[in-house]
Design a protein around this motif. Sequence first.
Motif, PDB file in Angstrom:
ATOM      1  N   UNK A  87       0.836  -1.206   0.000  1.00 33.84           N
ATOM      2  CA  UNK A  87       0.000   0.000   0.000  1.00 33.84           C
ATOM      3  C   UNK A  87       0.868   1.252   0.000  1.00 33.84           C
ATOM      4  N   UNK A  88       0.218   2.377  -0.264  1.00 28.81           N
ATOM      5  CA  UNK A  88       0.932   3.655  -0.344  1.00 28.81           C
ATOM      6  C   UNK A  88       1.633   4.009   0.962  1.00 28.81           C
ATOM      7  N   UNK A  89       1.093   3.565   2.099  1.00 33.12           N
ATOM      8  CA  UNK A  89       1.727   3.936   3.377  1.00 33.12           C
ATOM      9  C   UNK A  89       3.088   3.274   3.565  1.00 33.12           C
ATOM     10  N   UNK A  90       3.432   2.286   2.745  1.00 30.07           N
ATOM     11  CA  UNK A  90       4.752   1.659   2.838  1.00 30.07           C
ATOM     12  C   UNK A  90       5.755   2.286   1.869  1.00 30.07           C
ATOM     13  N   UNK A  91       5.313   3.235   1.073  1.00 32.00           N
ATOM     14  CA  UNK A  91       6.185   3.858   0.064  1.00 32.00           C
ATOM     15  C   UNK A  91       7.294   4.666   0.723  1.00 32.00           C
TER      16      UNK A  91
END
Length: 167
Positions: A87-91
């Motif tokens: 997900x984007x929060x792991x980017x």
Amino acid sequence: MTTPPPQGNPFAQDQQQPHGQPQGQAPYPPQGGFPQQAGQPGFPPPGAPVPPEQPRRKLSFKTIKNIVIAVVVAGVAIGGFIASRDDANTAAVGDCMSRGSTDDNDPDLEVVDCGSSTAQYTVLAKVEGNFSGITAQSKCEAASKDFQYVYTETNGSKSFLLCLKDK
């Protein structure tokens, strides 16, 4: 006058029991310490069939239901963890992103390999915090001059801003 006949065994009247034992008991107690032999209590007679094993206890419906529920909960937890890894929060800065949806209000950004044909954007900056439209633009301008897109996500304490450009 006549005397009544003796009661019981007339031949045993004058006999005394050895060692002062009362009448009716064996003169000597049986000796212990000998192993029991087949046919005696505790041992089956020779050639007797072996008793069948005790049947095993079957699992109850409640136990099976609880096991199934535990497996389902574990599967959902593991599936959620695997699905959220990209997900984007792991980017992080330098990662490539792919858009999973055509909806501009919910683009469903996911981290992908930069060599993948689905890679559309590159992360130039990631800023922790909760930002709205104009504030997000100014934060990305300060973090990276050549950004093209702003992506914000608000998840309680995990709110963040991604500054993106085309790959």
